[in-house]
Design a protein around this motif. Structure first.
Motif, PDB file in Angstrom:
ATOM      1  N   VAL A 191     -11.986   9.684  13.102  1.00 42.61           N
ATOM      2  CA  VAL A 191     -13.403   9.969  12.889  1.00 42.61           C
ATOM      3  C   VAL A 191     -14.245   9.010  13.713  1.00 42.61           C
ATOM      4  O   VAL A 191     -13.889   7.848  13.894  1.00 42.61           O
ATOM      5  N   THR A 192     -15.364   9.506  14.199  1.00 45.01           N
ATOM      6  CA  THR A 192     -16.325   8.618  14.849  1.00 45.01           C
ATOM      7  C   THR A 192     -17.149   7.925  13.778  1.00 45.01           C
ATOM      8  O   THR A 192     -17.212   8.367  12.626  1.00 45.01           O
ATOM      9  N   LEU A 193     -17.794   6.849  14.159  1.00 43.38           N
ATOM     10  CA  LEU A 193     -18.650   6.138  13.205  1.00 43.38           C
ATOM     11  C   LEU A 193     -19.811   7.028  12.771  1.00 43.38           C
ATOM     12  O   LEU A 193     -20.249   6.982  11.615  1.00 43.38           O
ATOM     13  N   GLN A 194     -20.300   7.849  13.700  1.00 43.74           N
ATOM     14  CA  GLN A 194     -21.394   8.753  13.361  1.00 43.74           C
ATOM     15  C   GLN A 194     -20.945   9.805  12.361  1.00 43.74           C
ATOM     16  O   GLN A 194     -21.692  10.155  11.433  1.00 43.74           O
ATOM     17  N   GLU A 195     -19.724  10.306  12.520  1.00 41.08           N
ATOM     18  CA  GLU A 195     -19.198  11.291  11.570  1.00 41.08           C
ATOM     19  C   GLU A 195     -19.082  10.698  10.169  1.00 41.08           C
ATOM     20  O   GLU A 195     -19.410  11.358   9.178  1.00 41.08           O
ATOM     21  N   GLU A 196     -18.618   9.470  10.081  1.00 42.37           N
ATOM     22  CA  GLU A 196     -18.533   8.826   8.766  1.00 42.37           C
ATOM     23  C   GLU A 196     -19.921   8.636   8.164  1.00 42.37           C
ATOM     24  O   GLU A 196     -20.119   8.846   6.961  1.00 42.37           O
ATOM     25  N   LYS A 197     -20.866   8.261   8.993  1.00 43.45           N
ATOM     26  CA  LYS A 197     -22.240   8.078   8.523  1.00 43.45           C
ATOM     27  C   LYS A 197     -22.806   9.391   8.003  1.00 43.45           C
ATOM     28  O   LYS A 197     -23.445   9.449   6.938  1.00 43.45           O
ATOM     29  N   GLU A 198     -22.576  10.475   8.758  1.00 46.52           N
ATOM     30  CA  GLU A 198     -23.089  11.781   8.341  1.00 46.52           C
ATOM     31  C   GLU A 198     -22.425  12.260   7.063  1.00 46.52           C
ATOM     32  O   GLU A 198     -23.071  12.887   6.218  1.00 46.52           O
ATOM     33  N   LYS A 199     -21.133  11.977   6.911  1.00 43.35           N
ATOM     34  CA  LYS A 199     -20.436  12.382   5.708  1.00 43.35           C
ATOM     35  C   LYS A 199     -20.984  11.672   4.479  1.00 43.35           C
ATOM     36  O   LYS A 199     -21.211  12.284   3.437  1.00 43.35           O
ATOM     37  N   LYS A 200     -21.201  10.381   4.601  1.00 46.94           N
ATOM     38  CA  LYS A 200     -21.769   9.628   3.486  1.00 46.94           C
ATOM     39  C   LYS A 200     -23.173  10.130   3.151  1.00 46.94           C
ATOM     40  O   LYS A 200     -23.551  10.209   1.978  1.00 46.94           O
ATOM     41  N   ALA A 201     -23.938  10.468   4.182  1.00 48.64           N
ATOM     42  CA  ALA A 201     -25.283  10.991   3.960  1.00 48.64           C
ATOM     43  C   ALA A 201     -25.237  12.331   3.230  1.00 48.64           C
ATOM     44  O   ALA A 201     -26.068  12.606   2.348  1.00 48.64           O
ATOM     45  N   GLU A 202     -24.262  13.184   3.592  1.00 53.22           N
ATOM     46  CA  GLU A 202     -24.113  14.478   2.922  1.00 53.22           C
ATOM     47  C   GLU A 202     -23.737  14.301   1.460  1.00 53.22           C
ATOM     48  O   GLU A 202     -24.259  14.999   0.576  1.00 53.22           O
ATOM     49  N   GLU A 203     -22.840  13.372   1.182  1.00 51.40           N
ATOM     50  CA  GLU A 203     -22.455  13.111  -0.206  1.00 51.40           C
ATOM     51  C   GLU A 203     -23.635  12.586  -1.009  1.00 51.40           C
ATOM     52  O   GLU A 203     -23.848  12.978  -2.163  1.00 51.40           O
ATOM     53  N   GLU A 204     -24.429  11.704  -0.398  1.00 52.21           N
ATOM     54  CA  GLU A 204     -25.595  11.160  -1.076  1.00 52.21           C
ATOM     55  C   GLU A 204     -26.649  12.249  -1.308  1.00 52.21           C
ATOM     56  O   GLU A 204     -27.311  12.280  -2.350  1.00 52.21           O
TER      57      GLU A 204
END
Length: 480
Positions: A191-204
């Motif tokens: 995963v890219t760092l941006q993908e992880e960031k987007e995933k956390k944002a989606e969960e939030e």
């Protein structure tokens, strides 16, 4: 992060396009989207990560360089080159959207990688024809177990000649003809760092939507409780009267939980057929809506029992005349389905007592938003926990219990306890039941737009599927 590194040629119509599909989370990882890439089926350059949690992927072969991504355990990568770097040998790899360097010690390669890759890969099929028959045996004359909808996806258990053996639910496994599906193989990838960031944002975002919907429900209850209190103090002519005067009954006690209805339904679906044609061509009556069936289509069992709470008849040809819910949108933005009569707009009994149509609508919105928080959570047979795992009925039981609604434990109990409604009238927050023959074995929550959320099976966990990923047998509600 679940990403596909390649698609193997599997003897059926193979997808040769680039697309995006939902990924399946294992019990310890977050869900991500998967990019499907067609390629020849070989493992020549595949390496598989072996790490305790994750390892950073670097821009250059040293630990001082910029981190460009992360790779978790049992993820697949393609080795682009081998170089000497800090502390020894490094690989330049490509995995998912990440290209960078990682120490060679974190990968297995060669024959060991191929063997491991074959064991961790996930094989899926996507149905390319609506009303595809799921057979009890790998032939065209065996019993039809249910009908599968176009676009729905299922896990491949085995490859048997001209048929795939697929798992629909934890309780339902059968065979489909390779002529009416596309197949692919998936691996976890970096995963890219941006993908992880987007995933956390989606969960939030999902959590915030749930919190907002629940707060809105409490506000509706508060306002209505205030209005009822004021009305109880005032007569029809505006004259203030004493509360509960002798010989009268001015309290609003009409919001009791609906009586348990007979689970028999004219929407029953015992499906037994021997007709050799694999696709049921009867168009679903009044089915004019988009099924939005690009979601994963697998489901789990009811845990500690099944149900015969659905009257059905045996025929030699499965009926495909399931009416898709007719979606509308309320003033509050809630997607609903069908047309409610006066009985369907009755009050419900929530934690705060009787409520009105406004309370019912807010409850529907809150149930759907609350349930979506748990996408990707694991399936546990017999489980009832939204954190450590639940089966299909354990999931629905726990979701409704959060709103003070008692459903019963198994899908059989829930099918018996709901108020039966036509499948065509199902609304967000209602339940859809599925069965094997005349027996209810699975339950899901309708969330609108032709989709359900449900705890599927041990491979997929909680997912969103088309409502007709298999033929629904019954619909019911606890909300009116």
């Amino acid at each position: 992060m679940k990403k596909t590194i390649r698609m193997l040629t599997l003897g059926c119509v193979c997808a040769m396009t680039l697309g995006v599909i939902p990924a399946y989370a294992d019990v310890q990882k977050s869900q991500h989207t998967v990019s499907v890439v067609a390629s020849q089926g070989n493992y020549e350059n595949i390496a598989v990560s072996q790490v305790s949690d994750y390892v950073n992927i670097r821009e250059n072969p040293n630990t001082d360089s910029t981190i460009v991504g992360k790779i978790y355990n049992n993820c697949a990568a393609t080795i682009l080159e081998t170089v000497e770097g800090e502390g020894g040998k490094w690989y330049r790899i490509q995995s998912g959207a990440v290209t960078g360097y990682i120490k060679a010690q974190y990968f297995v390669t060669g024959d060991a990688a191929e063997q491991l890759a074959r064991s961790i890969r996930r094989e899926f099929v996507t149905i390319s024809a609506d009303g595809l028959r799921l057979r009890a045996e790998p032939n065209l004359t065996s019993t039809t177990l249910t009908l599968l909808s176009q676009g729905a996806e299922y896990i491949v258990v085995d490859d048997e000649g001209d048929f795939f053996k697929v798992e629909i639910d934890e309780d339902l496994v059968g065979y489909i003809s390779k002529n009416y599906c596309t197949a692919r193989v998936e691996f976890d990838q970096a995963v890219t760092l941006q993908e992880e960031k987007e995933k956390k944002a989606e969960e939030e975002k999902r959590k915030q939507e749930a919190d907002s919907a629940i707060a809105q429900l409490e506000e509706v209850r508060r306002v209505e409780a205030k209005e009822e209190a004021e009305e109880s103090q005032t007569g029809n002519n505006g004259t203030t009267i004493a509360p509960n005067p002798s010989g009268t009954d001015s309290s609003a006690n009409g919001g009791s939980t609906p009586a348990t209805s007979n689970p028999s339904s004219d929407n029953g679906a015992t499906i037994i057929a021997t007709k050799p044609d694999e696709v049921e061509t009867t168009s679903p009556a009044q089915n004019n809506n988009n099924n939005n069936s690009n979601s994963s289509g697998n489901s789990g069992t009811s845990g500690s029992g099944t149900s015969n709470g659905n009257s059905s008849s045996t025929s030699t040809k499965p009926s495909a005349t399931v009416v898709q819910p007719s979606n509308t949108t309320t003033s509050s933005g809630t997607t609903t389905a069908g047309t409610s009569d006066s009985k369907n707009s009755a009050t419900i009994k929530g934690s705060g007592g009787p409520g009105s149509t406004a309370v019912v609508t807010a409850t529907r919105t809150a149930i759907v938003a609350y349930a979506k928080q748990f996408l990707g959570n694991k399936y546990v047979y017999g489980g009832t926990s939204l954190t450590t795992g639940a089966d299909c009925s354990g999931f629905t039981q726990a979701i409704f219990a959060h709103f003070g609604i008692t459903t019963g434990r198994t899908s059989r109990d829930q099918a018996q306890n709901v108020k039966t409604i036509p499948i065509s009238s199902v609304q967000p927050g209602d339940l859809l039941f599925y069965g094997s023959g005349s027996t209810i074995t699975h339950v899901a929550i309708y969330i609108g737009d032709g989709k359900v959320i449900h705890s599927s099976n041990s491979r997929t966990g909680v997912i969103i599927s088309p409502y007709n990923y298999r033929t629904p047998s019954k619909a019911g509600t606890f909300l009116n």
